[in-house]
Enzyme design. Structure first.
Site, PDB file in Angstrom:
ATOM      1  N   GLU A  44       0.625  -1.781  -0.108  1.00  0.00           N
ATOM      2  CA  GLU A  44       0.457   0.099   0.056  1.00  0.00           C
ATOM      3  C   GLU A  44       0.597   1.160   0.422  1.00  0.00           C
ATOM      4  OE1 GLU A  44      -3.835   2.092   2.372  1.00  0.00           O
ATOM      5  OE2 GLU A  44      -2.163   0.745   3.420  1.00  0.00           O
ATOM      6  N   LYS A 117      -9.745   1.504  -2.437  1.00  0.00           N
ATOM      7  CA  LYS A 117     -10.575   1.456  -0.787  1.00  0.00           C
ATOM      8  C   LYS A 117     -11.417   1.612   0.285  1.00  0.00           C
ATOM      9  CE  LYS A 117      -7.855   0.930   3.333  1.00  0.00           C
ATOM     10  NZ  LYS A 117      -6.423   1.575   4.251  1.00  0.00           N
ATOM     11  N   CYS A 160      -5.573  -3.339   2.692  1.00  0.00           N
ATOM     12  CA  CYS A 160      -4.971  -2.628   4.523  1.00  0.00           C
ATOM     13  C   CYS A 160      -6.104  -3.034   5.084  1.00  0.00           C
ATOM     14  CB  CYS A 160      -4.281  -1.574   4.375  1.00  0.00           C
ATOM     15  SG  CYS A 160      -3.833  -1.356   5.787  1.00  0.00           S
TER      16      CYS A 160
END
Length: 302
Positions: A44, A117, A160
């Site tokens: 990331e 995300k 993440c």
């Protein structure tokens, strides 16, 4: 997924100097390509430091368009090396609208998909809600939990904080993802004691291995390394613990990184997922008629 796929992960440090960070990413990609990798996952925000430790409007200058310089550089590498690269950018979508976005580059096809995300944290040292808007819900390219088709297979790319949510992994799998990939930036508060650090890292590894088990698919995880200071001076910074890994369809660790820069590479067999799902047919036995309450924030039956 290809019958046999050589999949790799690059684990590296990051700097706000994009040329330095991307040079490290490129070295890792080339090292894996020399070993025969067909798919490479980067961590990331690999083009910069993890800048979300404080809230600073000047840092929005790090953002790029979806097809900006970082994506273009990765696309050129994917074309030259004839492989698939999953990278990560701080995306400027429109004035005042920014995302934490994974990009997928596929050989001479270039950018074949992206994922914004969906779960955005807001914790001490991880002030991501200040910088990132969640991805759009719904179905279709670039929306929600939609896999990305590539020459090596259908990729379920998540980012993440998404890794803590079994719903995200399940929805990607139900949409046909053959692999789950998690570019990540996670580490310790240097002020935590060793016992707490151990619990955190073990939980992080365990939850992602569990997604492999529950869905019968391999999981690739790339995390960053090294200590990064909190430029605001408020916090003690973050010690990124590395620990990148590749797990098989039963959660077995096929490769596991340490705390230094390194590249992991394994060979994955598509038939393995089919075999595992025949003996552990979780998708068959799901009680889809009984799960409606999963869309509730909390169920209070008192």
């Amino acid at each position: 997924m290809k019958a046999s796929l050589r999949a790799g992960v690059v684990q590296q440090a990051g700097w706000n100097d994009k040329s330095r960070s991307l040079a490290a990413s490129e070295r890792g990609i080339r090292a894996l390509a020399e070993r025969g990798a067909e798919l490479v996952l980067l961590q990331e925000l690999h083009a910069t430091r993890y800048f979300c430790q404080s809230e600073n409007t000047d840092l929005f200058e790090l953002a790029e368009a979806l097809d900006g310089p970082t994506t273009q550089r990765l696309a050129a590498l994917a074309k030259e090396l004839e492989l698939v690269i999953v990278g990560s950018i701080f995306e400027r979508r429109a004035p005042g609208l920014y995302h934490n976005t994974a990009v997928v580059l596929d050989g001479d096809r270039g950018l074949v998909g992206s994922y914004r995300k969906m779960h955005i944290p807001d914790d001490p040292g991880f002030y991501e809600k200040f910088y990132f808007t969640p991805g759009d819900a719904g179905r279709g390219a670039g929306r929600g939990f939609t896999p990305i088709d590539t020459s090596v297979g259908r990729l379920g790319v998540l980012v993440c904080w998404d890794q803590w949510y079994p719903e995200a992994a399940r929805l990607m799998t139900l949409a046909g993802a053959e692999l789950l990939l998690y570019p990540t930036a996670i580490g310790w508060d240097p002020d935590d004691d060793d016992a707490e650090k151990g619990r955190q890292k073990d939980a992080w590894t365990l939850i992602q291995r569990s997604h492999a088990v529950a869905n019968g698919v391999p999981v690739l995880v790339a995390n960053r390394i090294g200590h990064e200071e909190d430029d605001s001076g408020v916090g003690s910074g973050i010690d990124f613990w590395g620990g990148s890994f590749i797990a098989g369809a039963q959660g077995e660790l096929l490769a596991h990184g340490g705390t230094a820069s390194e590249e992991l590479l394994v060979e994955l067999e598509a038939a393995r997922s089919e075999q595992v799902r025949r003996i552990w047919p979780y998708l068959r036995d799901r009680r889809v008629d009984a799960y409606g309450e999963l869309t509730e924030r909390y169920i209070d039956r008192r």
